[in-house]
Design an enzyme around this catalytic site. Structure first.
Site, PDB file in Angstrom:
ATOM      1  N   SER A  52       0.899  -1.109  -0.014  1.00 40.07           N
ATOM      2  CA  SER A  52      -0.018   0.018   0.090  1.00 40.07           C
ATOM      3  C   SER A  52       0.777   1.344   0.018  1.00 40.07           C
ATOM      4  O   SER A  52       1.838   1.365  -0.898  1.00 40.07           O
ATOM      5  CB  SER A  52      -0.959   0.025   1.184  1.00 40.07           C
ATOM      6  N   LEU A  53       0.818   2.058   1.062  1.00 33.16           N
ATOM      7  CA  LEU A  53       1.479   3.446   1.022  1.00 33.16           C
ATOM      8  C   LEU A  53       3.014   3.077   1.474  1.00 33.16           C
ATOM      9  O   LEU A  53       3.820   3.893   0.822  1.00 33.16           O
ATOM     10  CB  LEU A  53       1.046   4.279   2.117  1.00 33.16           C
TER      11      LEU A  53
END
EC number: 3.1.1.3
Length: 719
Positions: free
Chosen positions: A351-352
């Site tokens: 993800s991030l």
């Protein structure tokens, strides 16, 4: 108590041993006492707090044996440290505590276990303390040697343990207030089962991990402290990822393991959430947070706001510093503990976390210390002939509406090249167009060898220095933007920069799981990635995602925007496609074939129906022509079909050039959804974003790509 007595009577009736009343029986006991009693085999456990309750977990067989050897060495336990769990934890024998090596974690108690009792709420066995286990063992030895059972012992907690016979031993827990009724301890509470030795309890004891480490992978988490639907930390999720990899090595790299060509891949977590939220920002947020829907707001502050923190210049610096420094620290510590390690290093982000790693990698420098030499392929292609006018430049930047403003202010092309961000702001140019104009003229003059005074030093041909911007300022390359690094932020009329730390190693491969990199690059203004662009220090890049992952975005369409093509389908770890996918594709092909055949039949029927009738005399005079005509008409569509087929075959054979970001290989890889997930993709959307930690297909792709760099391949190629 009656049930216990009945069990005891049944066991005594079925016991064929002689009665102790006879003299021969005592002689038998004296003769066989040594053979009846065998010392118990200890096993080492450690205690973990899971769901707010203590859970005792056994060490693997190799670690337990090492701990027992260190315990029995006679050199004293004080100061003795035994590495366990593949070197990720150290056990201090004197303290009986287990400490994590590479990350922060609460120390856990360690115990040398021989006797166990079954817990109240579950069927898991709990070990007695070492001191009381020794008392139980001595009592058991006397009972076996003398054949005198029904021994009663009182534990330190005033609980009663009764040894009825070798196979029936119970533990009674006192009930509060029962003594007022005059009841005996053996009549209180529900009896618990007592077992001697770890071999008599139901517990999974795994084999040890291979000592040889072939490759090291750092794993960076995404937003929030929890990484899956069970709200587990990055450490626990990476533990699952590592366990899956060990199982797949045994099943898919069996030949290489038998030939001792490979050991294992070590996965180590990198946590940046805790250092970020220990800066005091949570206290500041709490002061301005509304009191309503408290849990939802706490979740938002603790999880979703991490995305905004990364877009903030202040906290962006904190995040990238934490991630880079943690990976450097762990790498240095890993080499100290594994001096014989000769393998490579890769990085993975979820993800991030994948976006953080992408920005760090893009801002690295090559071995010569000059990143510009690594990015010569990104230089702007400028026409050295006719010099375009200011109006043409603005039209190229899609900013023609601002030409009147410049004309009104008597700003020509040369004057605009000398303008700063503040100058453009004072004449009313918005932030986005200002950045485009400044970036365009800066890179154009750098490419032509012209220098001009600026608030910040020029960084190179077309990419700003990594230490100057939080993410990249985007650079024009003909009709598209190159991959640049980050974004320039304006706060209180001052340009705030983020300095990206340098990694002390060169990652071989970068794996992105459920990554929003493509979306963030697009939001930053990037339209296209230069096909010749590659990371300065990393050769490989794999964008792995689940088809229903709402956070994941593709990368390849940004490299080849004019061509539509599907991502690479990750094979199932057991081979071939999943059954429901093959069935779906088969039905799709069948429907297309039926549609094409039906349309062809209707076309032929329509042509024969609309064809003008020939005179009878003409038909009788030229029968060959009338016979040849339908043949010719039937040949035409077949010719068209063959041409279309040949074109389709050519399209399938032609390779897709996706640039050099992954060394010329494909970048986007999509998992196969499970059959139950295909029923409702919305229902499994959130789970799809968190599925990578236990996905055998994902882990196998990671292992395959890592070992391919060492010339080691799967036992059987997956289709």
């Amino acid at each position: 108590m009656s049930s216990v007595q009945s069990q005891q009577e049944q066991l005594s009736q079925s016991d064929p041993s002689p009665s102790p009343n006879s003299c021969s029986s005592f002689e038998l006991i004296d003769m066989d006492a040594g053979s009846l009693y065998e010392p118990v085999s200890p096993h080492w456990f450690y205690c973990k707090i899971i769901d707010s309750k203590e859970t005792w977990i056994p060490f693997n067989s190799e670690d337990s044996q090492q701990l027992e050897e260190a315990y029995s060495s006679g050199k004293g336990c004080n100061g003795r440290v035994v590495p366990t769990d593949g070197g990720r934890y150290d056990v201090h024998l004197g303290e009986r505590m287990r400490y994590a090596v590479y990350w922060d974690e609460l120390a856990s108690e360690v115990r040398r276990c021989t006797w166990f009792y079954k817990g109240d709420k579950d069927n898991k066995y709990v070990p007695y303390s070492e001191s009381f286990s020794q008392v139980l063992e001595e009592t058991y030895m006397l009972a076996v040697t003398l054949d005198e059972w029904k021994k009663k012992l009182e534990s330190p907690n005033r609980e009663i343990i009764i040894l009825h016979n070798p196979k029936l031993m119970v533990h009674y827990q006192p009930v509060a207030g029962s003594d007022d009724w005059g009841s005996t301890p053996t009549e209180q509470g529900r009896p618990r089962t007592v077992k001697r030795g770890v071999e008599n309890i139901s517990v999974d004891i795994h084999c040890g991990e291979p000592l040889q480490i072939d490759h090291l992978v750092f794993v960076v988490h995404g937003i929030g402290p929890a990484c899956d639907l069970r709200f587990r930390s990055i450490v626990q999720c990476v533990n699952d990822f590592r366990s899956v990899s060990l199982n797949l090595l045994q099943t898919h790299f069996k030949k290489a393991q038998e030939n001792q060509q490979i050991g294992r891949v070590e996965f180590l977590p990198v946590n940046w959430h805790s250092p970020l939220h220990s800066t005091g920002v949570d206290v500041d947020l709490q002061r301005i947070t509304l009191p309503s829907i408290n849990r939802l707001r706490h979740f938002t502050n603790d999880t979703i706001l991490d995305v905004f923190f990364y877009n903030s210049p202040t906290y962006c610096q904190t995040i990238v510093d934490t991630v880079a420094s943690e990976m450097n620290r762990i790498y240095t510590l890993f080499l100290q503990r594994n001096p014989d390690f000769k393998g490579g290093v890769s990085i993975a982000g979820h993800s991030l976390g994948s976006l953080i790693l992408f920005d760090i990698l893009t801002n690295q420098k090559d071995s010569l210390g000059d990143i510009d030499s690594e990015k010569d392929s990104l230089n702007i292609v400028m026409d050295q002939g006719d010099t375009p006018t200011l109006e043409e430049d603005l039209k190229k930047l899609q900013l023609s509406e601002f030409f009147d403003i410049f004309e009104k202010e008597k700003v020509d092309k040369e004057a605009l090249a000398l303008c700063t961000d503040r100058d453009l702001q004072e004449i009313g140019i918005p932030l986005g167009p200002r950045k485009k104009i400044l970036n365009y003229f800066s890179t154009r003059k750098n490419s032509m060898g012209i220098k001009r005074p600026a608030p910040q030093p020029a960084s190179g041909a077309n990419i700003p220095k990594e230490s100057e911007f939080c993410s990249s300022s985007n650079t024009r390359n003909g009709d598209y933007l190159d991959v640049g690094i980050g974004q320039m932020l304006l706060f209180s009329s001052f340009e705030v920069s983020v300095k990206y730390p340098r990694l002390i190693y060169k990652p071989e491969i970068f794996f992105a799981f459920g990554s929003p990199i493509g979306m963030f690059l697009t939001v930053r203004g990037l339209k296209r990635i230069d096909p010749n662009y590659r990371f300065p220090t990393c050769k490989g890049f794999f964008n792995i995602y689940h088809p229903f992952d709402p956070v994941a975005y593709r990368i390849e369409p940004m490299v080849v925007p004019g061509v539509e093509f599907e991502p690479m389908l990750i094979p199932h770890h057991k081979g071939r496609k999943r059954m429901h996918l093959e069935l779906r594709e088969g039905l799709t092909r069948m429907s297309m074939d039926l549609k094409n055949n039906l349309l062809g039949s209707l076309r032929m029927a329509w042509k024969s129906f609309t064809r003008a009738p020939y005179p009878a005399l003409q038909a009788s005079e030229t029968p060959e022509e009338t016979e040849a005509e339908p043949e010719s008409t039937s040949e035409k569509p077949s010719d068209v079909n063959t041409e279309e087929t040949s074109v389709a075959v050519k399209e399938e054979v032609l390779p897709i050039n996706v640039g050099m970001l992954n060394g010329g290989q494909r970048i986007d890889y999509v998992l196969q959804e499970k059959p139950i997930e295909s029923f409702n993709e919305y229902l499994f959307a959130l789970q799809s974003h968190l599925c990578y930690w236990e996905s055998e297909d994902t882990v196998l792709l990671v292992l395959k790509e890592i070992y391919q760099t060492q010339g080691i391949f799967l036992d059987q190629p997956l289709q």
